[in-house]
Design an enzyme around this catalytic site. Structure first.
Site, short mmCIF file in Angstrom:
data_model
loop_
_atom_site.label_atom_id
_atom_site.label_comp_id
_atom_site.label_asym_id
_atom_site.label_seq_id
_atom_site.Cartn_x
_atom_site.Cartn_y
_atom_site.Cartn_z
CG ASP A 181 58.62 59.34 29.83
OD1 ASP A 181 58.67 58.33 29.11
OD2 ASP A 181 59.20 60.40 29.54
CB SER A 182 62.64 57.17 30.31
OG SER A 182 62.33 57.94 29.16
CB CYS A 241 57.66 55.46 28.90
SG CYS A 241 59.28 55.06 28.24
CD GLU A 247 64.77 63.58 29.50
OE1 GLU A 247 65.31 63.81 30.58
OE2 GLU A 247 63.55 63.37 29.39
CB CYS A 278 59.31 58.58 21.39
SG CYS A 278 60.31 59.14 22.80
CG HIS A 313 61.24 62.33 25.47
ND1 HIS A 313 60.86 61.19 26.14
CD2 HIS A 313 62.10 62.99 26.29
CE1 HIS A 313 61.48 61.15 27.31
NE2 HIS A 313 62.24 62.22 27.43
N1 DGL Z 1 59.58 58.88 26.20
C1 DGL Z 1 59.91 57.53 26.03
C2 DGL Z 1 59.13 56.82 24.98
O1 DGL Z 1 57.99 57.17 24.78
C3 DGL Z 1 61.29 57.05 26.17
C4 DGL Z 1 62.44 57.80 25.67
C5 DGL Z 1 63.71 57.13 26.13
O2 DGL Z 1 63.92 57.08 27.34
O3 DGL Z 1 64.47 56.65 25.29
O4 DGL Z 1 59.59 55.89 24.38
#
Ligand code: DGL
Length: 277
Positions: free
Chosen positions: A11-12, A74, A153, A185, A187
């Site tokens: 993931d990012s 992600c 984050e 997302c 996150h």
């Molecule tokens: N967690 C990621 C997603 O599901 C990316 C969030 C990001 O880096 O902008 O899209």
């Protein structure tokens, strides 16, 4: 590929931990190698070229550890490069968008589904495409929430202003009469209690995590790759290109157990990508 090899999860940043937690819960014998590219997070506001390059670098990096399957945890990366990664990778690869879309359709009572995600995920219409392919008569509405990922984050998702930011961002969705809202997302599940307070308890929140773990399990069955039961507890490995303390703090809170986190500088990751090892 051996059954005792790990599942790679990328993931990012910390968002993919929401998927890792579900994989650990559903598949407790499996070992995880996780890489979070926190140093370059967020991906959601980056160009498609950057997302493609960074994701390919993460893929190369986790393949340095023997993995038997890969989860692109992600949405943004999966929206842009899932097919490409599948074609180029020797192990089975899954993303989070199809599983999330399927979970939303089975949860929806009236066919009114909202999607919140990063700018890229919403701009490329990744969820809408899959949702309408699976069930053409749905009403769908997407909204980009660029302020959510930095909130998670930075570990600020418990702070009082988090509620204000969530409220201001998703207020327009309250009038859409949705019955289901996809947290598009990885996150966002960390903000789920706040999102629920704003959108209302009658709207079902969908995180891709559970369905993705189920799909991973099916994939392992298909390839006869489920780990054998041994007396040893799986040893998960967590890597971040960012700050290990923040990663550990969020990781331990979310996963509910102590984790070892290893920081990797971008220089350590990028050569790995270019030399293809
Ligand atoms: N967690 C990621 C997603 O599901 C990316 C969030 C990001 O880096 O902008 O899209």
């Amino acid at each position: 590929m051996g059954k005792q090899q790990a599942i790679g999860i990328i993931d990012s940043g910390v968002g993919g931990l929401t998927v890792a937690r579900e994989v650990i819960r559903q598949l407790p014998r499996e070992q995880i190698v996780y890489f979070g590219d926190n140093a370059r997070c967020p991906y959601g506001s980056r160009s498609v070229e950057e997302i493609r390059m960074f994701t390919n670098q993460m893929v190369q990096f986790v393949q340095c550890y023997p993995i038997k399957a890969l989860v692109i945890a992600c949405n943004t990366a999966a929206a842009v490069v899932l097919e490409e990664v599948r074609e180029q990778t020797a192990v089975p690869v899954i993303g989070v968008i199809e599983p999330g879309a399927r979970a939303a359709i089975s949860a929806s009572r009236m066919g009114r589904i909202g999607i919140i995600g990063t700018e890229t995920t919403i701009r490329v219409g990744a969820y809408q495409r899959v949702l309408h392919r699976l069930k053409p008569d749905l009403y769908t509405v997407g909204m980009a929430c660029p302020s959510f990922v930095p909130l998670v984050e930075s570990g600020m998702y418990h702070a009082p202003e988090a509620r204000r930011i969530v409220e201001e961002t998703i207020a327009p969705l309250v009038h859409e009469e949705l019955d289901t809202l996809i947290l598009g997302c990885t996150h966002y599940p960390l903000l789920a209690p706040l999102i629920e307070q704003v959108i209302g308890g009658e709207v079902t929140l969908i995180s891709s995590a559970e369905e993705t773990a189920r799909e991973l399990s099916a994939l392992l069955s298909l390839h006869d790759l489920h780990a054998e039961d041994t007396t040893e507890k799986p040893k998960h490995r967590f890597f971040t290109s960012g700050d290990e303390q923040i990663f550990r703090q969020i990781g331990e809170e979310w996963l509910g157990f102590a984790i070892d986190v290893e920081a990797k500088s971008l220089e350590e990751i990028v050569p790995a990508a270019s030399s293809n090892w």
